[in-house]
Design an enzyme around this catalytic site. Structure first.
Site, PDB file in Angstrom:
ATOM      1  N   ASP A  39     -25.229  56.258  -0.878  1.00 23.42           N
ATOM      2  CA  ASP A  39     -26.278  57.242  -0.739  1.00 23.42           C
ATOM      3  C   ASP A  39     -26.736  58.235  -1.588  1.00 23.42           C
ATOM      4  O   ASP A  39     -27.560  58.917  -1.488  1.00 23.42           O
ATOM      5  CB  ASP A  39     -26.139  57.968   0.735  1.00 23.42           C
ATOM      6  CG  ASP A  39     -25.936  57.190   1.970  1.00 23.42           C
ATOM      7  OD1 ASP A  39     -26.551  56.132   1.806  1.00 23.42           O
ATOM      8  OD2 ASP A  39     -25.624  57.530   2.955  1.00 23.42           O
ATOM      9  N   ASP A  41     -25.524  48.246   8.122  1.00 28.87           N
ATOM     10  CA  ASP A  41     -24.758  49.817   7.849  1.00 28.87           C
ATOM     11  C   ASP A  41     -23.635  50.040   8.815  1.00 28.87           C
ATOM     12  O   ASP A  41     -23.290  49.318   9.840  1.00 28.87           O
ATOM     13  CB  ASP A  41     -25.933  50.703   8.137  1.00 28.87           C
ATOM     14  CG  ASP A  41     -25.675  52.094   7.364  1.00 28.87           C
ATOM     15  OD1 ASP A  41     -24.544  52.109   6.691  1.00 28.87           O
ATOM     16  OD2 ASP A  41     -26.594  52.871   7.513  1.00 28.87           O
TER      17      ASP A  41
HETATM   18  C1  DGJ Z   1     -26.565  55.689   6.059  1.00 26.67           C
HETATM   19  C2  DGJ Z   1     -27.101  54.574   5.068  1.00 26.67           C
HETATM   20  O1  DGJ Z   1     -26.216  54.726   3.739  1.00 26.67           O
HETATM   21  C3  DGJ Z   1     -28.503  55.061   4.538  1.00 26.67           C
HETATM   22  O2  DGJ Z   1     -29.122  54.355   3.452  1.00 26.67           O
HETATM   23  C4  DGJ Z   1     -29.532  55.189   5.605  1.00 26.67           C
HETATM   24  O3  DGJ Z   1     -29.540  53.605   6.234  1.00 26.67           O
HETATM   25  C5  DGJ Z   1     -28.836  55.747   6.883  1.00 26.67           C
HETATM   26  N1  DGJ Z   1     -27.413  55.292   7.255  1.00 26.67           N
HETATM   27  C6  DGJ Z   1     -29.460  55.521   8.158  1.00 26.67           C
HETATM   28  O4  DGJ Z   1     -28.889  56.049   9.217  1.00 26.67           O
END
Ligand code: DGJ
Length: 730
Positions: A550, A480
């Protein structure tokens, strides 16, 4: 050979499977662009590039007033000369001058495609797949060489370009701007629009068309990432183009950092299309004898509309960009605990979700953020990659074992490029993050970006992540990245080199990704940047799939996945079913709708499975069963976009296996319309003479009927979706 140089005509002909690209050396001096389009032989060069002048156009040659470069089609324009349009190269020499003049010097043609040192790029598996042309341009006064490289894939409609700058002069110089591709079209700008994929967090890659107008229209990122806001993809699309018809010229940047791309329409109404590193946050000192390589641009021309353009990108990316075991292997169905628990979990909770997942046929349990340091919210611990033993008494190793025991593989989340303001790492190495001395260090999500332009920081990241991966049976990593750069600067770079930091960061990031993925060839890596904030071909070279967004709402995902499919294949998109009301937009859609939309990507769940009712569990079991069948052919199929959600109340797409024996189509309604007419879904690209069976409904249809008359779809309520799985039976 797919590349020919005709010495008499002083012309280069580059032939892909069905397209051609032509350049000409004008007056033995200047490299000109002649043509990009349908396949053809070399034309009569007398007519292809006639000398052309324009009022107030300066003449580069005092003995010949017949032409001015600003009115002609230059292949790689430079600064300070007689072309006043957008430049591809800006250089400042040691005397402070920033005028160059690039004249044709020589060429070389080789078989195959060399890799770009330290940079991601498309590749070949055998030298027969492609030929590469190097054309060297030279600034004689300063002994500066510019090597343009063109790789032509013989069996694909793809040309890739990159540029190498070589300083053979005695003194150092500074590259202020270097683009990787420039194409000067002869077309009338009024016949084209510029398509781009704009967005925001949770709303990535929405399609937008902009009519071309005089001047520069461009997209860019100087956030230190390719970004949610602007994907490094553009296409010049003829105004009459559809999914199946019309001219499309597309460029996609194999790079994950700052970029710019756009079209300038000149005073004569001719478009100049360009793509490369962003010149705003960039400068590069090139010492005497040094070279600089600019990243790759993939160029695709389609005379059969957007559909063929996308399928060309899809085939290239899944076959010759993505690497490693998972390029060809089925991706596991996963459950990720993020939206199910956020930071509030312990070992028991995760094992319980895994047990439930095993009962439902899911194959991989992914533990997301919050397993390390003292991280119980997003304020601490990034950089401190040691397990939180309060939550996980057996550490990652113990948890992975327990998950494996219930029959699932285990996956883990990292955010390797970051350091929390509250962390041991930041306390120990406050200068390891990107910052400008004595200035405020802005935070985003309470964190700073590690300065990956530094080798010592890269080494830390590599050893910290490798250490965790080697400590447990980890089969999957979610990589990430949750903030963009501010106050760009590095403690180690000299004052005059500070603007090198963003590109050096990307080179450092690529080194980290390369080392970590190479050390763990059996691990499936999925990239993520707050969802799809770094969904680009650069990252796909290291990691075969990206978390698309997301936003997991079924309706929002129609736009996002449809837009993403312009350049990127379904096998690169992570797509999960999450709980309702949806956490991003609050919308309530059925479990069926959420599953139907997610099945067009790498399928998974992003919720607490232990909260599902018995009825929901049955639905999930069936979804998992269906997806296991779909993943046998959908990831390698040809995608056809059937109905555009940006234009209609419905969205539909279809995947047809290469041999046309298997089909998966999805038809997705947004809001219902009262007293609606019947709606039909017309398929594409089937075998018209074949008989297909709808495996879910047990009905039979001929290919020509499915394509020409179509199926009347189920109407239902808001957000009703139908899928069709067809098998050719005769
Ligand atoms: C952003 C990601 O896109 C989410 O899926 C998740 O992993 C969060 N970060 C966790 O902090």
């Amino acid at each position: 050979m797919s590349i020919i140089f005709d010495n008499e005509k002083k012309a280069f002909l580059l032939n892909t499977k069905t397209t051609s690209y032509i350049m000409h050396i004008f007056k033995d001096k200047y490299l000109m662009h002649v043509y990009w389009g349908e396949k053809m032989k070399l034309p009569n060069m007398l007519n292809a590039i006639p000398p052309r002048g324009v009022g107030f156009g300066a003449n580069p040659d005092s003995n010949d007033k017949t032409y001015s470069l600003t009115a002609m089609r230059l292949e790689y324009p430079w600064s300070g000369g007689t072309d006043y349009r957008n430049t591809a190269l800006d250089v400042t020499f040691c005397d402070g001058s920033h005028t160059t003049e690039l004249r044709y010097e020589k060429y070389e043609i080789i078989k195959g495609k060399p890799a770009l040192l330290g940079l991601p790029s498309t590749y070949t598996e055998s030298d027969d797949e492609a030929d590469t042309l190097f054309i060297t341009l030279k600034d004689a006064l300063m002994d500066l060489y510019v090597v343009l490289s063109y790789t032509v894939y013989t069996e694909r409609d793809v040309i890739t370009r990159s540029v190498k700058i070589i300083n053979n002069g005695k003194n150092a110089l500074t590259i202020d701007k270097v683009l990787s591709a420039n194409v000067d079209f002869e077309a009338d700008y009024r016949d084209y629009t510029l398509m781009r994929l704009h967005g925001s967090w949770a709303r990535e890659r929405h399609i937008e068309y902009q009519p071309l107008a005089h001047g520069i229209q461009k997209i860019e990122s100087h956030r230190g990432a390719s970004s949610h806001q602007a994907n490094p993809f553009i296409a010049m699309v003829s105004k009459d183009a559809t999914e199946d018809y019309g001219n499309v010229y597309a460029m996609n940047f194999v790079y994950s950092g700052n970029f710019e791309a756009g079209v300038e329409v000149c005073e004569l109404g001719k478009p100049r299309m360009f793509m490369g590193l962003n010149g705003y946050e960039f400068a590069w000192e090139l010492k005497s004898g040094d070279e600089f390589v600019a990243p790759e641009v993939v160029m695709v021309y389609s005379n059969e509309g957007l559909g063929k353009m996308s399928r060309t990108f899809h085939d290239l990316y899944r076959e010759r960009l993505v690497r490693g075991k998972y390029r060809d292997e089925a991706r596991p169905i996963l459950v990720n605990n993020w939206e199910g628990t956020y930071f509030d979990f312990n070992e028991e909770k995760i094992v319980n979700i895994a047990k439930e997942a095993a009962n439902l046929g899911i194959e991989l349990m992914v533990l997301d953020d919050g397993w390390f340091g003292t991280r119980n919210d997003d304020t601490t611990s990034l950089g401190d990659w040691t397990p939180n033993y309060e939550k996980l008494p057996g550490g990652i190793c113990g948890l992975a074992k327990k998950v494996n025991e219930v029959g699932l593989k285990f996956g883990l989340w990292f955010e390797p490029e970051m350091v929390s303001a509250v962390s041991n790492l930041y306390n120990e190495h406050p200068d390891w993050c990107i910052h400008v001395k004595d200035r405020n260090r802005s935070q985003c999500r309470h964190q700073h970006t590690l300065d990956l332009s530094r080798k010592d920081v890269q080494d830390y990241v590599i050893s910290a992540i490798n250490g965790v991966l080697d400590s447990a049976n980890i089969s999957y990593v979610k990589w990430d990245m949750n903030r963009h750069m501010t106050e760009p600067g590095s403690a180690l770079l000299d004052a005059k080199n500070q603007k090198e930091m963003p590109h050096r960061y990307m080179l450092g990031l690529y080194r980290c990704m390369n080392e970590i993925t190479k050390a763990h060839p059996d691990v499936l890596f999925e990239s993520c940047s707050g969802g799809g904030g770094r969904f680009d071909p650069g990252i796909l070279y290291y990691m075969p799939q990206t978390w698309t967004s997301d936003d997991t709402d079924a309706v929002e995902r129609l736009y996002i996945q449809y837009g993403t499919s312009m350049a990127y294949p379904t096998s690169s998109m992570g797509a999960h079913v999450s709980a309702v009301p949806n956490h991003q937009v609050g919308r309530i859609t059925s479990l069926k709708a959420r599953g139907d939309v997610a099945m067009s990507g790498n399928f998974g769940y992003e919720l607490d499975l232990t909260n599902l009712s018995a009825e929901e569990k049955e639905i999930v079991k069936n979804q998992v069963k269906t997806y296991k069948m779909l993943r046998e052919f959908v990831p390698s199929s040809d995608m056809y976009r059937l109905i555009d959600p940006f234009k209609k109340d419905v969205c539909a797409w279809e995947f047809v296996s290469k041999d046309k024996t298997k089909v998966f189509a999805g038809y997705f309604r947004k809001m219902i319309i009262p007293n609606h007419p019947d709606e039909r879904l017309k398929f594409k690209a089937l075998d018209p003479d074949a008989l297909y069976r709808d495996v879910e409904r047990n009905t039979e249809w001929s290919g020509d009927e499915l394509m020409n008359i179509g199926i009347i779809t189920e109407y239902g309520n808001d957000f009703t979706t139908c899928t069709y799985i067809l098998e050719k039976i005769s």
